[in-house]
Design an enzyme around this catalytic site. Structure first.
Site, mmCIF file in Angstrom:
data_model
loop_
_atom_site.group_PDB
_atom_site.id
_atom_site.type_symbol
_atom_site.label_atom_id
_atom_site.label_comp_id
_atom_site.label_asym_id
_atom_site.label_seq_id
_atom_site.Cartn_x
_atom_site.Cartn_y
_atom_site.Cartn_z
ATOM 1 N N LYS A 203 33.906 50.547 37.818
ATOM 2 C CA LYS A 203 35.240 50.463 37.122
ATOM 3 C C LYS A 203 35.219 49.579 35.881
ATOM 4 O O LYS A 203 34.694 48.519 36.093
ATOM 5 C CB LYS A 203 36.178 49.983 38.197
ATOM 6 N N ASP B 36 43.906 46.198 31.687
ATOM 7 C CA ASP B 36 44.731 47.169 32.482
ATOM 8 C C ASP B 36 46.179 46.752 32.602
ATOM 9 O O ASP B 36 46.499 45.679 33.111
ATOM 10 C CB ASP B 36 44.390 47.204 34.093
ATOM 11 N N LYS C 20 52.572 46.891 34.284
ATOM 12 C CA LYS C 20 52.611 45.494 35.063
ATOM 13 C C LYS C 20 53.643 44.774 34.751
ATOM 14 O O LYS C 20 53.855 44.541 33.407
ATOM 15 C CB LYS C 20 51.111 45.320 35.144
ATOM 16 N N ASP D 12 39.330 43.526 34.671
ATOM 17 C CA ASP D 12 39.368 44.695 35.277
ATOM 18 C C ASP D 12 38.196 45.714 35.090
ATOM 19 O O ASP D 12 37.798 46.922 35.488
ATOM 20 C CB ASP D 12 40.955 45.425 34.968
ATOM 21 N N ASP E 99 49.354 52.928 37.101
ATOM 22 C CA ASP E 99 48.528 51.507 37.277
ATOM 23 C C ASP E 99 47.415 51.882 38.398
ATOM 24 O O ASP E 99 46.513 50.808 38.569
ATOM 25 C CB ASP E 99 49.528 50.541 37.884
ATOM 26 N N GLU F 194 44.741 53.316 38.326
ATOM 27 C CA GLU F 194 43.941 54.090 37.170
ATOM 28 C C GLU F 194 42.575 53.865 37.483
ATOM 29 O O GLU F 194 41.715 54.723 37.172
ATOM 30 C CB GLU F 194 44.172 53.707 36.010
ATOM 31 N N ARG G 15 40.832 54.450 40.114
ATOM 32 C CA ARG G 15 40.444 55.433 41.209
ATOM 33 C C ARG G 15 40.144 57.039 40.431
ATOM 34 O O ARG G 15 39.290 57.807 40.369
ATOM 35 C CB ARG G 15 41.302 55.553 42.362
HETATM 36 N N1 BES Z 1 43.524 46.497 38.522
HETATM 37 C C1 BES Z 1 44.390 46.587 39.409
HETATM 38 C C2 BES Z 1 44.052 45.862 40.764
HETATM 39 C C3 BES Z 1 43.909 44.337 40.647
HETATM 40 C C4 BES Z 1 44.985 43.473 41.101
HETATM 41 C C5 BES Z 1 42.707 43.676 40.263
HETATM 42 C C6 BES Z 1 44.824 42.395 41.047
HETATM 43 C C7 BES Z 1 42.420 42.331 40.305
HETATM 44 C C8 BES Z 1 43.736 41.853 40.721
HETATM 45 C C9 BES Z 1 44.667 48.130 39.787
HETATM 46 O O1 BES Z 1 44.393 48.924 38.850
HETATM 47 C C10 BES Z 1 45.995 48.164 40.257
HETATM 48 O O2 BES Z 1 46.820 47.975 39.482
HETATM 49 N N2 BES Z 1 46.303 48.680 41.570
HETATM 50 C C11 BES Z 1 47.498 49.008 41.973
HETATM 51 C C12 BES Z 1 47.436 50.125 42.750
HETATM 52 C C13 BES Z 1 48.715 50.558 43.336
HETATM 53 C C14 BES Z 1 49.524 50.862 41.978
HETATM 54 C C15 BES Z 1 48.655 51.582 44.309
HETATM 55 C C16 BES Z 1 47.840 47.598 42.859
HETATM 56 O O3 BES Z 1 46.781 47.025 43.303
HETATM 57 O O4 BES Z 1 48.903 47.267 42.710
HETATM 58 ZN ZN ZN Z 2 43.044 48.304 37.436
HETATM 59 ZN ZN ZN Z 3 45.925 49.242 37.661
#
Ligand code: BES
Ligand code: ZN
Ligand code: ZN
Length: 496
Positions: free
Chosen positions: A254, A259, A266, A277, A336, A338, A340
């Site tokens: 990834k 992000d 966010k 990210d 968010d 993204e 996946r």
């Molecule tokens: N890049 C984030 C995940 C992340 C969070 C990485 C904290 C490092 C530290 C990812 O893209 C994300 O935002 N995931 C969301 C998914 C949710 C919307 C289902 C999350 O984890 O809140």
């Molecule tokens: Zn991310």
């Molecule tokens: Zn994200």
């Protein structure tokens, strides 16, 4: 850091002495030490001022010249190669201006694996990200280290140190990419770094699938995430030893260079951390460098899915339905989630365009994984229990912990019950968020074979959201990007 291995007792610069708990004299093995320094070392040991506790250090300056740094190894009965690796890292972490730019290490052990591990720890820890500091700091003068050993061990140790240096180079490359600020690290900047890197090896190629080509090819996940940014997405494909035929590992990363969350934006606090990210793509790039540098001669492919997730008038919306490279559709319920989406195309490509022996993906995928495992272990999922165990073991061997997590049918059901598309990118609730993400990815791992023989390609998913950065207990990292799993992958792929 330059590390040389020599026989003899010559001491250049600061003498580094790894010491076990309970040592009360350094004995006769340290002949070349100036007398007053030798006396001081023996005094702090015999009086218990330096106890040899693991990773503790003490610096001594001799009145008639010479400097020493004592480094604790803890109890001798508990010592493993990991003890030595951490101690080497602790010595470098404790380095100050007074130590100068040369270290000579004298060991009480003759165990070459232990000595090589100490050198490895020193090299891994000898890293600073100072690209953006305008002032040259004297403390950062390049360190060179001499390791004193027996004449008969010079060759074995020299080879082990050379290999560890090559692999550390891959780890440091991963950290450089991860630490790079997001104004300079964007999808095509990563691709250009990859192309420039490939020029130094005759057995490596890099192909870049740019935005227009990605659209034409139907990479709907990558395009949907990246289209909202002025800096367009791309896919980078690294091939090592492409002239070899037969099944080979394919690594997928990834690579979200920043992000923001997109339209599902966010909150501001700590959003800067989302420059990490792209840690998965950095793991892939760093692993390719490590393998190339050690001269690995079998085929390995790396695929990185690069995009910047921005909110804009061109950005995807919550509610959009996209069609991915696999032909499967995704209802995007949260922009968010993204990672996946871009990985859906990377995984499908890995399993269809290549003769994949197995696929491993790396992704800073979910905050839920950080909730579950903190910064101490990567989440590890696989559609093959034996393969998952192999990765877990490889991680343990190099102390990069990857913890087994479940791929349950219930999570797959949750991610495939969209009313209007084949899959949904958001679970029904927030519970088990790291598991639902893994279950989603599984939908994009292709099957190989016909009819009853059809079987999904062996695949593992590693959620490095907590381990790629923010590690406080990892002695080999100062701060910032950790470069985790380059060493795990070298171990898994080469078996060494
Ligand atoms: N890049 C984030 C995940 C992340 C969070 C990485 C904290 C490092 C530290 C990812 O893209 C994300 O935002 N995931 C969301 C998914 C949710 C919307 C289902 C999350 O984890 O809140
Ligand atoms: Zn991310
Ligand atoms: Zn994200």
């Amino acid at each position: 850091m330059q590390v040389t291995v020599s026989s003899g007792n010559n001491i250049y610069g600061t003498l580094v002495l790894p010491i076990f708990e309970g040592t009360d004299t350094i004995g006769a093995t340290n002949e070349g030490i100036p007398n007053s320094l030798n006396a001081q070392i023996n005094r702090v040991l015999s009086e218990g001022d330096f106890k040899g506790k693991a990773n503790s250090t003490m610096t001594l300056l001799g009145t008639d010249g010479g400097k020493a740094m004592l480094v604790g190894l803890g109890k001798e009965a508990d010592a493993t190669v990991h003890t030595y690796r951490d101690a080497g890292a602790s010595a470098v972490a404790a380095r100050k201006k007074v130590h100068g730019s040369e270290f000579t290490v004298n060991f009480s052990t003759k165990d070459t694996a232990a000595i090589a591990a100490f050198a490895e720890g020193m090299m891994l820890r000898d890293y600073d990200y100072d690209e953006y500091k305008s002032k040259d700091d004297d403390d950062d003068a390049d360190l060179s280290t001499r390791i004193n050993c027996n004449e008969s061990d010079v060759e074995t140790l020299g080879a082990a140190v050379e290999r560890a240096a090559a692999i550390a180079g891959g780890v440091h490359l991963s950290r450089d990419l991860g630490n790079c600020p997001p104004n300079d690290m964007y999808p095509m900047a990563f691709a250009e770094k990859a192309e420039a890197w490939a020029k130094q090896y005759s057995n490596v190629t890099v192909e870049v699938i740019e935005y227009e080509a990605a659209k034409r090819l139907g990479m709907g996940g990558l395009v949907a995430v990246g289209m909202g940014s002025a800096r367009k997405p791309c896919m980078v494909i690294f091939t090592l030893n492409g002239d070899q035929s037969g099944p080979h590992p394919v690594l997928v990363g990834k690579g979200i260079t920043f992000d923001t969350g997109g339209i599902s934006i966010k909150p501001s606090p700590s959003m800067d951390e989302m420059k990490y990210d792209m840690g998965g793509s950095a793991t892939v790039f760093g692993t390719m460098e490590a393998l190339a540098a050690i001269g690995y001669d079998k085929k390995v492919v790396g695929i990185t899915c690069m995009a910047e997730n921005m909110p804009s008038s061109n950005a995807q919306r919550p509610g959009d339905v996209i069609t991915t490279l696999s032909g499967k559709t995704i209802e995007v319920l949260n922009t968010d989630a993204e990672g996946r989406l871009v990985l859906s195309d990377g995984l499908w490509k890995a399993g269809t365009d290549f003769d994949a022996e197995y696929i491993v993906d790396f992704a800073t995928l979910t905050g839920a994984c950080v909730v579950a495992l903190g910064h101490e272990a990567t989440g590890l999922w696989s559609n093959d229990d034996d393969f998952r165990t192999r990765i877990h073991d490889a991680g343990n061997d190099v102390v990069e912990l990857a913890w087994p997590m479940p791929l349950l049918p219930a999570f797959e059901k949750e991610m495939t019950d969209s009313k209007i598309a084949d899959t949904r990118n958001l679970g029904a609730g927030r519970w088990g968020g790291a598991n639902t993400a893994a279950a989603f990815l599984k939908q994009f791992v292709p099957e190989k074979g016909e009819g009853d023989d059809a079987k999904q390609v062996t695949w593992a998913h590693m959620d490095i959201a907590g381990t790629y950065w923010g590690a406080k207990t990892n002695k080999t990292v100062g701060h910032g990007a950790t470069g985790v799993h380059v060493r795990t992958m070298v171990r898994l792929i080469t078996g060494e």
